[in-house]
Design a protein around this motif. Structure first.
Motif, mmCIF file in Angstrom:
data_model
loop_
_atom_site.group_PDB
_atom_site.id
_atom_site.type_symbol
_atom_site.label_atom_id
_atom_site.label_comp_id
_atom_site.label_asym_id
_atom_site.label_seq_id
_atom_site.Cartn_x
_atom_site.Cartn_y
_atom_site.Cartn_z
ATOM 1 N N ALA A 24 58.328 -28.621 -51.313
ATOM 2 C CA ALA A 24 59.255 -27.499 -51.492
ATOM 3 C C ALA A 24 58.967 -26.708 -52.756
ATOM 4 N N TRP A 25 57.677 -26.581 -53.107
ATOM 5 C CA TRP A 25 57.289 -25.771 -54.256
ATOM 6 C C TRP A 25 57.003 -24.333 -53.861
ATOM 7 N N GLU A 75 58.108 -21.354 -50.614
ATOM 8 C CA GLU A 75 58.968 -21.070 -49.469
ATOM 9 C C GLU A 75 58.400 -19.884 -48.713
ATOM 10 N N ARG A 117 56.478 -17.455 -51.365
ATOM 11 C CA ARG A 117 56.938 -17.354 -52.747
ATOM 12 C C ARG A 117 57.089 -18.731 -53.377
ATOM 13 N N THR A 168 59.171 -21.461 -55.283
ATOM 14 C CA THR A 168 60.573 -21.798 -55.473
ATOM 15 C C THR A 168 60.824 -22.035 -56.962
ATOM 16 N N GLU A 169 62.069 -22.217 -57.319
ATOM 17 C CA GLU A 169 62.386 -22.488 -58.722
ATOM 18 C C GLU A 169 61.719 -23.780 -59.188
ATOM 19 N N SER A 170 61.749 -24.802 -58.333
ATOM 20 C CA SER A 170 61.090 -26.060 -58.719
ATOM 21 C C SER A 170 59.574 -25.875 -58.783
#
Length: 230
Positions: free
Chosen positions: A135-136, A138, A145, A147-149
């Motif tokens: 989930a790095w 999306e 793009r 993600t925040e993480s």
């Protein structure tokens, strides 16, 4: 939304790609680097005068552009769309039924290569898959793009410089012609490759789009949970 090409436009593009020397020139440039006419004539194995004639046709046809620097002229792929089409063209033709299915995977280009500056091949697919699973990145409607993480994890793990310095950095999924699965293209994909080359996790192989994964690079990617299929 792009308009469909006319039959004349499609035929013109086909004629530009139909010559083996012009095809060799295009393949020499699909890694995104600019080269002189002399370099391209040597790489295509043709006379300089012949290369000049082919280059003129490719520029006129909109597949290449010319960059002037002092007295020197450099040629490069006109844009990312051209490179994407060139990379995807082999997908239009199914492999012969009698061909061994795993043979292409043994080739250096099939493991790791540049596709207009981003990472393609098995390694490119593995990186893209690893970023998605953790989930790095999306998937948006038209782009990929961070993600925040991901903005925290990729610089910390060695895949990117400070991602917060470029908040709008994005990429796109690009169908890999050897793997038939997507790898990460666009500016984000290019930024990752540039950083891995600077860190010596990847090395260019002269005269080829193939990339070499160094031992530190292999170790670093494994620490990030990116599974590499040997």
């Amino acid at each position: 939304m792009h308009a469909s090409p006319t039959r004349h436009q499609l035929a013109e593009i086909g004629s530009l790609l139909a010559d083996s020397s012009r095809a060799a020139i295009l393949l020499a440039l699909v890694d995104g680097r600019a080269r002189t006419a002399g370099e391209l004539s040597r790489m295509a194995g043709i006379a300089p005068s012949t290369a000049s004639a082919h280059l003129a046709r490719l520029v006129e046809g909109g597949l290449l552009q010319v960059l002037s620097q002092g007295r020197h002229r450099y040629f490069k792929v006109a844009n990312d769309n051209v490179a994407q089409v060139l990379e995807a063209l082999p997908l239009l033709r199914s492999p012969p039924a009698c061909a061994p299915m795993r043979a292409p995977r043994a080739q250096p280009l099939a493991f790791a290569r540049t596709c207009y500056g981003h990472l393609a091949g098995r390694l490119g697919v593995a990186v893209y898959q690893g970023l998605r699973e953790q989930a790095w990145i999306e998937l948006g409607d038209h782009s990929v793009r961070l993600t925040e993480s991901g903005r925290e994890a990729l610089p910390k793990g060695g895949l990117l410089a400070d991602a917060r310095a470029s908040p709008s950095l994005s990429g796109r999924g690009c169908l890999d012609w050897t793997e038939r699965r997507p790898h990460l293209g666009g500016p984000l994909g290019v930024a990752i490759v540039d950083h891995l080359l600077r860190r010596d996790w990847l090395r260019r192989q002269d005269g080829s789009r193939a990339l070499l994964l160094t031992p530190p690079g292999r170790t670093g990617l494994q620490k990030l949970g990116i599974v590499l299929d040997d």
